[in-house]
Design a protein around this motif. Structure first.
Motif, PDB file in Angstrom:
ATOM      1  N   UNK A  25      45.521  30.854  38.828  1.00 55.75           N
ATOM      2  CA  UNK A  25      46.933  30.843  38.451  1.00 55.75           C
ATOM      3  C   UNK A  25      47.579  29.549  38.929  1.00 55.75           C
ATOM      4  N   UNK A  26      47.204  29.087  40.122  1.00 54.91           N
ATOM      5  CA  UNK A  26      47.760  27.830  40.645  1.00 54.91           C
ATOM      6  C   UNK A  26      47.384  26.651  39.747  1.00 54.91           C
ATOM      7  N   UNK A  27      46.154  26.624  39.251  1.00 51.04           N
ATOM      8  CA  UNK A  27      45.735  25.543  38.348  1.00 51.04           C
ATOM      9  C   UNK A  27      46.495  25.629  37.033  1.00 51.04           C
ATOM     10  N   UNK A  42      47.529  36.055  27.973  1.00 48.94           N
ATOM     11  CA  UNK A  42      46.711  37.229  28.328  1.00 48.94           C
ATOM     12  C   UNK A  42      46.903  38.333  27.299  1.00 48.94           C
ATOM     13  N   UNK A  43      48.123  38.623  26.955  1.00 46.31           N
ATOM     14  CA  UNK A  43      48.407  39.670  25.956  1.00 46.31           C
ATOM     15  C   UNK A  43      47.856  39.303  24.584  1.00 46.31           C
ATOM     16  N   UNK A  44      47.844  38.012  24.275  1.00 45.81           N
ATOM     17  CA  UNK A  44      47.330  37.545  22.987  1.00 45.81           C
ATOM     18  C   UNK A  44      45.797  37.482  22.960  1.00 45.81           C
ATOM     19  N   UNK A  45      45.167  37.710  24.103  1.00 44.00           N
ATOM     20  CA  UNK A  45      43.705  37.738  24.158  1.00 44.00           C
ATOM     21  C   UNK A  45      43.045  36.379  24.293  1.00 44.00           C
ATOM     22  N   UNK A  46      43.794  35.360  24.686  1.00 43.52           N
ATOM     23  CA  UNK A  46      43.208  34.025  24.865  1.00 43.52           C
ATOM     24  C   UNK A  46      42.583  33.851  26.243  1.00 43.52           C
ATOM     25  N   UNK A  47      43.170  34.520  27.226  1.00 42.61           N
ATOM     26  CA  UNK A  47      42.644  34.476  28.587  1.00 42.61           C
ATOM     27  C   UNK A  47      42.535  35.903  29.106  1.00 42.61           C
ATOM     28  N   UNK A  48      41.659  36.109  30.061  1.00 44.17           N
ATOM     29  CA  UNK A  48      41.539  37.416  30.674  1.00 44.17           C
ATOM     30  C   UNK A  48      41.543  37.259  32.187  1.00 44.17           C
ATOM     31  N   UNK A  53      44.456  36.449  40.685  1.00 47.39           N
ATOM     32  CA  UNK A  53      44.730  35.017  40.618  1.00 47.39           C
ATOM     33  C   UNK A  53      43.676  34.189  39.919  1.00 47.39           C
ATOM     34  N   UNK A  54      42.663  34.821  39.326  1.00 44.71           N
ATOM     35  CA  UNK A  54      41.583  34.097  38.653  1.00 44.71           C
ATOM     36  C   UNK A  54      41.479  34.587  37.215  1.00 44.71           C
ATOM     37  N   UNK A  55      41.420  33.634  36.292  1.00 42.92           N
ATOM     38  CA  UNK A  55      41.392  33.929  34.857  1.00 42.92           C
ATOM     39  C   UNK A  55      40.222  33.224  34.205  1.00 42.92           C
ATOM     40  N   UNK A  71      34.337  34.075  41.992  1.00 42.38           N
ATOM     41  CA  UNK A  71      34.507  34.421  43.410  1.00 42.38           C
ATOM     42  C   UNK A  71      34.915  33.208  44.237  1.00 42.38           C
ATOM     43  N   UNK A  72      34.313  32.072  43.945  1.00 39.02           N
ATOM     44  CA  UNK A  72      34.663  30.851  44.676  1.00 39.02           C
ATOM     45  C   UNK A  72      36.121  30.480  44.414  1.00 39.02           C
ATOM     46  N   UNK A  73      36.559  30.577  43.176  1.00 41.66           N
ATOM     47  CA  UNK A  73      37.959  30.287  42.867  1.00 41.66           C
ATOM     48  C   UNK A  73      38.875  31.297  43.543  1.00 41.66           C
ATOM     49  N   UNK A  74      38.462  32.561  43.575  1.00 41.68           N
ATOM     50  CA  UNK A  74      39.253  33.598  44.238  1.00 41.68           C
ATOM     51  C   UNK A  74      39.505  33.222  45.698  1.00 41.68           C
ATOM     52  N   UNK A  75      38.523  32.576  46.331  1.00 41.06           N
ATOM     53  CA  UNK A  75      38.649  32.182  47.743  1.00 41.06           C
ATOM     54  C   UNK A  75      39.433  30.878  47.908  1.00 41.06           C
ATOM     55  N   UNK A  76      40.110  30.449  46.873  1.00 41.43           N
ATOM     56  CA  UNK A  76      40.844  29.170  46.894  1.00 41.43           C
ATOM     57  C   UNK A  76      39.911  27.992  47.137  1.00 41.43           C
TER      58      UNK A  76
END
Length: 180
Positions: A25-27, A42-48, A53-55, A71-76
């Motif tokens: 989300x920060x990126x 997200x609602x339009x189905x382009x990202x999930x 905080x990770x898409x 997982x690595x991105x989740x850990x910042x």
């Protein structure tokens, strides 16, 4: 599409492309996406959303180790894959870890964090010399990996197999593990 939207999408895509289609989300915010705009995509189905905080870009082609990237991105981007997971990533021994082993900085020990279920946590300082990369993810270097596995009492046969394979492949000399 207006030029600004295309530019924002292009910037986000470039970030995600280097991370197996994943972004934080920060990126997204750095690329000019508000929470509302991210929610719209997200609602339009382009990202999930895959983790807090990770898409992931839905149409990005799958790749090796993409679950680890998330997982690595989740850990910042503060963690590193270690222990048996690192053995598997380096293709040292016949290990097939049931969980994902990650080492987090010592400062994380005090955090009240809900870790993903599949993650086994360790907390330690890992120097730059003890780090390497396998594809898009950071991993402890082979010598550090084997030392961590020994300290964690990983099955001795797997550790000995990993040592033999690492020495044969030139990752380090046999004396290095005996002196450590």
């Amino acid at each position: 599409m207006c030029a600004t939207v295309v530019q924002k999408w292009g910037e986000l895509y470039q970030t995600a492309a280097g991370q197996s289609g994943y972004f934080t989300a920060a990126q997204a915010h750095e690329a000019g996406y508000s929470d509302q705009l991210l929610g719209y995509h997200r609602r339009e189905g382009r990202v999930q959303r895959v983790l807090r905080g990770v898409y992931r870009l839905v149409h990005f082609p799958p790749s090796d180790h993409e679950d680890l990237v998330a997982l690595w991105l989740w850990s910042n981007r503060e963690s590193i894959f270690s222990h048996e997971t690192a053995l598997a990533l380096h293709q040292l021994s016949d290990t097939m870890p049931a969980n994902i082993h990650m080492t987090f900085p010592l400062s994380w020990r005090e955090r009240r964090v809900r870790y993903p279920r599949s993650v086994v946590q360790s907390f330690a300082a890992v120097s730059e010399e003890e780090r390497s990369w396998v594809g898009p993810v950071p991993v402890t270097a082979p010598l550090r990996t084997i030392k961590d596995c020994r300290a964690a009492h990983v099955e001795p046969d797997l550790v000995e197999q990993a040592i033999a394979e690492a020495v044969e492949r030139g990752f380090f000399r046999a004396e290095a593990i005996k002196n450590g």
